[in-house]
Structures are given as C-alpha cells and as structure tokens.
Motif scaffolding. Structure first.
Motif, PDB file in Angstrom:
ATOM      1  N   TRP A  34       1.987  68.469  26.847  1.00  0.00           N
ATOM      2  CA  TRP A  34       3.249  69.000  27.369  1.00  0.00           C
ATOM      3  C   TRP A  34       3.850  68.017  28.377  1.00  0.00           C
ATOM      4  CZ3 TRP A  34       2.864  71.923  23.601  1.00  0.00           C
ATOM      5  CH2 TRP A  34       3.418  73.186  23.473  1.00  0.00           C
ATOM      6  N   TRP A  38       3.106  74.725  32.784  1.00  0.00           N
ATOM      7  CA  TRP A  38       3.707  76.029  32.563  1.00  0.00           C
ATOM      8  C   TRP A  38       3.592  76.853  33.841  1.00  0.00           C
ATOM      9  CZ3 TRP A  38      -0.070  73.655  29.793  1.00  0.00           C
ATOM     10  CH2 TRP A  38      -1.397  74.014  30.079  1.00  0.00           C
ATOM     11  N   LEU A  41       3.008  83.174  32.367  1.00  0.00           N
ATOM     12  CA  LEU A  41       3.102  83.399  30.926  1.00  0.00           C
ATOM     13  C   LEU A  41       3.668  84.780  30.604  1.00  0.00           C
ATOM     14  CD1 LEU A  41      -0.279  81.784  29.830  1.00  0.00           C
ATOM     15  CD2 LEU A  41       2.019  80.828  29.572  1.00  0.00           C
ATOM     16  N   SER A  48      10.766  78.744  32.462  1.00  0.00           N
ATOM     17  CA  SER A  48      10.620  77.322  32.158  1.00  0.00           C
ATOM     18  C   SER A  48      10.398  77.088  30.666  1.00  0.00           C
ATOM     19  CB  SER A  48       9.454  76.721  32.944  1.00  0.00           C
ATOM     20  OG  SER A  48       8.213  77.128  32.402  1.00  0.00           O
ATOM     21  N   ALA A  50       8.368  74.928  29.450  1.00  0.00           N
ATOM     22  CA  ALA A  50       6.932  74.759  29.203  1.00  0.00           C
ATOM     23  C   ALA A  50       6.276  76.083  28.844  1.00  0.00           C
ATOM     24  CB  ALA A  50       6.265  74.149  30.435  1.00  0.00           C
ATOM     25  N   THR A  51       6.692  77.149  29.510  1.00  0.00           N
ATOM     26  CA  THR A  51       6.131  78.471  29.218  1.00  0.00           C
ATOM     27  C   THR A  51       6.635  79.012  27.885  1.00  0.00           C
ATOM     28  OG1 THR A  51       5.790  79.085  31.531  1.00  0.00           O
ATOM     29  CG2 THR A  51       6.078  80.881  29.960  1.00  0.00           C
ATOM     30  N   THR A 196      -3.037  75.770  35.160  1.00  0.00           N
ATOM     31  CA  THR A 196      -1.905  75.137  34.496  1.00  0.00           C
ATOM     32  C   THR A 196      -2.285  73.744  33.998  1.00  0.00           C
ATOM     33  OG1 THR A 196      -1.089  74.281  36.616  1.00  0.00           O
ATOM     34  CG2 THR A 196      -0.222  76.403  35.875  1.00  0.00           C
TER      35      THR A 196
END
Length: 503
Positions: A34, A38, A41, A48, A50-51, A196
C-alpha cells in the motif's frame, strides 16, 4: 421491462466471470504494498483510500460499478423507484452468506444503513442514503425499501460509490460499539491484523460467485516511500504496488520484470483553505492565490506530467467536465486583489501536505515558490497521514494538500466536500445559492438537466475558491508479470477477486 433488463445484465456479467474462472489458476498468496497506512476499518467512519481499498475486497454493496463504470446489480438483483421519487425498493439476491456462514437478509441491510446515517456515528457518507431523516424498512427477508425526505434520483449509483454503503454483519460490532474487523459477504475475509503495518485477506470459501476469488490470500503492508515500494517490487519482495513514483514511469515500463498500466482517474489534486481563519475568509485572497499558481508547472513537477491541469474539480476524463477557467496565471491582478483585501505586503501561511504522498510535498514546494512572487510566504508542514487526517478533521490548518478520488458522480465533486454542514466539508465553505443547486442536482435523473445545474454550481464554487484546484492525475498501478487479471479502473478501485498468480 426494467427488471428483465437488469436480470439479463447480471447474467451476462456473471457469465463473463465464469469464463475467466475457467482460464485462470486458483491458489497462491499475493503480496501487496500500500502507499499509506490504513486507519479505522469501520466502513461508517473511515475516510481514507487505504482503508476503503481493503474494504473493497471484504464488503459488498447492493449495486456496483463494473470495470467500464456501468452500474450493475450486485447484492440487489433489481430495484425500482416510487412514483413520487422518494422510495427506492431493492430486491436482494437469495442465498448470499456472510463470511461467518450466516445468510445476508434485508435485516442486515437495514442495520447497516441505519448505522451509516446515525448522527452519533457521524459518517461523512451518510448523505449517500439521503441523511439522518431517511427511513429504512424491511418488506420481507429479501426486500428492503429506502425512503428519503427529498428525492435522491441517483441513489442506486450512490450506493455503489464506495464501501461505506457495504452491508456489514451486526455481529461485527464489539462491546464498545466499534467495528475493528468488519464481517462482510465479499470474496475475502480479514484474517489477520497487525496494527497498521500488516493485514491479511484470506479467501472466503463461501463466496456466492462460484470459483472466486482465485487467490488463497493477500498480504498487505504499507511502504510509504515511493522508491522503496518500487524496489520491493523489482526485487521480488512484493507482487503488486499501489502506485509508483511518477518520475520512474518510463524506466518501469522498460523493465521486462514489471507491468505498469494507467487509466484516466476520476479525481483531482488540490489544496483546501481554512475559511474560518484570516485571511482566507476573504474571497479576494483566495482568488489571488488561485491566479498566482501555474498549474502546468505544478503538474509537471509534482506528478511529472502524468496529469491534466484543472481550474475546477472536473477534468476532461469525466462526463461532468466543465471548461470554466477564470484563473490563468495573472500575478498583477493577484497583487491588486491582495492590496484590496489589505494584504499589499503579503502574509505567511502554512501548507500541510501528507508524508507518503510525495506528489503533495513536491506540489507544496512549487506553490511555495510561486506564491512568493506575490508576497505570500509559504511554510511547508508535512505530517504523517494519520496526523494529517486528525488535523484536517479538527480544522487545525491554514491549507491542506491532497487529492479526492473515486468521484463517480457529480455529487461526489460538489455535494460531498462543499455543501454546508457536510462532514467532509473541512474548509468551512458555505454558500446558500450553491447549496440550493447541489440539493436540486440530487433530485434530477436526466443527465442534461443535471449537467446544467452542476455547471452553475461549478461556476460558483470555482469563483468562491475554497479549494485551489491544481491537476487531475492518471491512475497508475504496477505489478510483477506473474500477476494476472488485475484491472486499473478510473475510480481507483482495488479489486483482488479477479486476480490470479501464474506460477
């Protein structure tokens, strides 16, 4: 007729998927890097990329955008709208199981949507269902209705925009009311989380699309430095990376051991100004900033030209492109506006880019040099992304720089970030005329009529300049040659269930 057409479309899409299943190998572990860490969740509080890209592979929505950005049925096989436009009724696919083995029903849809619009949750995506006043009703086990206070003509498409509207099993919630590991019906299940720094997606053996996913698991870890991420791919430490350093595009494309693909991106890069602070509460100052920057130079330096300069939120790759461009470089007029606002001698401001998003740091450096020409001294305060999110949410900034992406509909460009009182309106912007237009735009389904509404909203927004729009970059992904079936999409969605490894 509508129900027959939707059912035929779904059968066609699934038949294509079945063909892919027969031609790709199953098994194996994909190692993915990534770009950023993140955050939560929990789909109802996450914000974001990333999440949401993790959740893309865990949760599913009632509707879905295919790889060509056509809206298709997914967990819902069909839907219809009432004559008054206020109620949408969705007919669910039967036999879909959550990854814990329990069948997904209309009660789960109601629970997920009620939690999304709960004011105590405070989700920035509650607007996708019409807001807190929306009523969700269970008709039977496989039928659910959504009644909004005002017409939301685009609701089926809005449900497909991201996984905030994904259906979550209520048993995902812990004793304190939080969701740390969401349980969904998607092709993968979150099997391991190490803060993370590492996350494992494992195959959901009970997934309703037979033969999918191909992979046994996906191991995800963040590598925030672009060069380190690319070296990990070239050195065989990872198989797939979130993005590349744009200056290395040509070199990577020339490497036989790397596959690089691009696509137009439904996104824009910008910096937002804090309208609750002086001098940014003065529109003349904001407009002066907007006409003091050379967007082509920023595009070339920040993302090495793999982008399109823009003066508004939409670029030529979206059907919602508006060519209104009042901010060509004009330093003399910018100095006049600053003088009119009482800042003839300029002022000092801080721009906050995000570590791990190197293009924002490079972009801030160019803006720093350019604004110096009109007497504005820019201090660059780059922070880690977690702190960036906290400070943005708390209003602790003069200006923040990043990008918005996954903008599949006009309301994502305008309503989401700029409508008064919306959670993602971090600048404090408020204009009643703009609000009236974007509210009306949600009530209309005809494209031409909506285009005219949003064209006027765009003009107001660009003139008011709470965001200084810079460029729209291309979507770029890279992977090793043994990775098969990954599709680079305009909405930036990372979907691993069609990916396989050629061993």
């Amino acid at each position: 007729m509508r129900k027959i057409a939707l059912s035929f479309l779904l059968m066609f899409v699934l038949s294509l998927t079945a063909g892919m299943v027969a031609s790709q190998e199953s098994g194996g572990t994909l190692r993915a890097a990534w770009q950023a860490r993140w955050e939560s969740l929990d789909p109802h509080v996450a914000s974001s990329e990333a999440t949401f890209q993790i959740l893309n592979n865990v949760l599913e929505t009632l509707t879905f955008f295919d790889d060509d950005m056509n809206l298709i049925p997914w967990l819902a096989e069909d839907w219809e709208n009432s004559e008054d436009g206020l109620t949408w009724t969705f007919y669910l696919r039967e036999g879909v199981l959550f990854s814990n083995g329990r069948e997904l029903t209309a009660e789960d849809v109601k629970w997920s949507f009620d939690r999304l619009i709960d004011p105590e949750i405070g989700s920035g995506n509650a607007f996708r269902l019409g807001g807190a006043g929306t009523q969700i009703d269970v008709i039977d086990d496989y039928t659910v209705s959504i009644t909004t206070e005002s017409v939301v003509a685009t609701l089926p498409a809005s449900l497909a925009a991201n996984k905030s509207t994904g259906i979550v099993a209520p048993e995902s919630v812990d004793d304190e009311g939080f969701i740390s590991t969401p349980i969904g019906s998607g092709p993968f299940v979150i099997s391991e989380i190490d803060g993370t720094t590492r996350l494992v997606l494992s195959r959901n053996d009970g997934y309703w699309q037979e033969g999918l996913p191909y992979l046994d698991e996906v191991i995800i870890r963040p590598i925030t430095d672009d060069v380190a991420r690319e070296l990990a791919l070239q050195g065989g430490e990872v198989d797939w990376i979130f993005t590349i350093a744009p200056q290395n595009l040509d070199a990577l494309q020339a490497d036989d051991n790397v596959i690089v693909e691009t696509a137009p991106r439904l996104a824009y890069d910008y910096f937002g100004l804090n309208l609750n602070r002086e001098p940014f509460d003065d529109v003349r100052v904001r407009q002066a900033i907007a006409m003091s920057i050379d967007r082509q130079v920023i595009c070339d330096f920040a993302f090495f030209g793999i982008c399109e300069p823009v003066q508004g939120p939409t670029a030529s790759g979206t059907p919602w492109f508006f060519d209104y461009a009042p901010y060509d470089l004009d330093l003399d007029r910018a100095r006049e506006l600053l003088a009119e606002a009482g800042y003839e001698d300029g002022f000092t401001m801080e721009i906050m880019p995000a570590v791990g998003f190197d293009e924002t740091i490079r972009g801030a450096q160019v803006v720093q040099q350019q604004l110096a020409e009109v007497g504005i001294e820019v201090v660059i305060g780059a922070v880690e992304f977690g702190e960036w999110l906290e400070r943005q949410g708390a209003g602790d900034f003069d200006a923040f720089m990043l990008s918005w992406l996954g903008l599949t509909d006009a309301e994502d460009y305008f309503f989401l970030q700029h409508r008064t009182g919306q959670t993602f309106n971090f600048t404090g912007y408020s204009n009643p005329e703009f609000d009236e237009l974007v509210d009306r735009g949600r009530e209309v389904s005809d494209f031409d009529e909506r285009f005219a509404i949003y064209e006027e909203a765009n003009r107001i927004l660009v003139d008011d300049a709470p965001y200084i729009f810079m460029y729209a970059k291309s979507e770029v992904k890279a992977w090793s040659p043994n990775v098969q079936g990954f599709v680079v999409r305009p909405d930036s969605a990372v979907n691993f269930w069609t990916v396989s490894l050629d061993n």
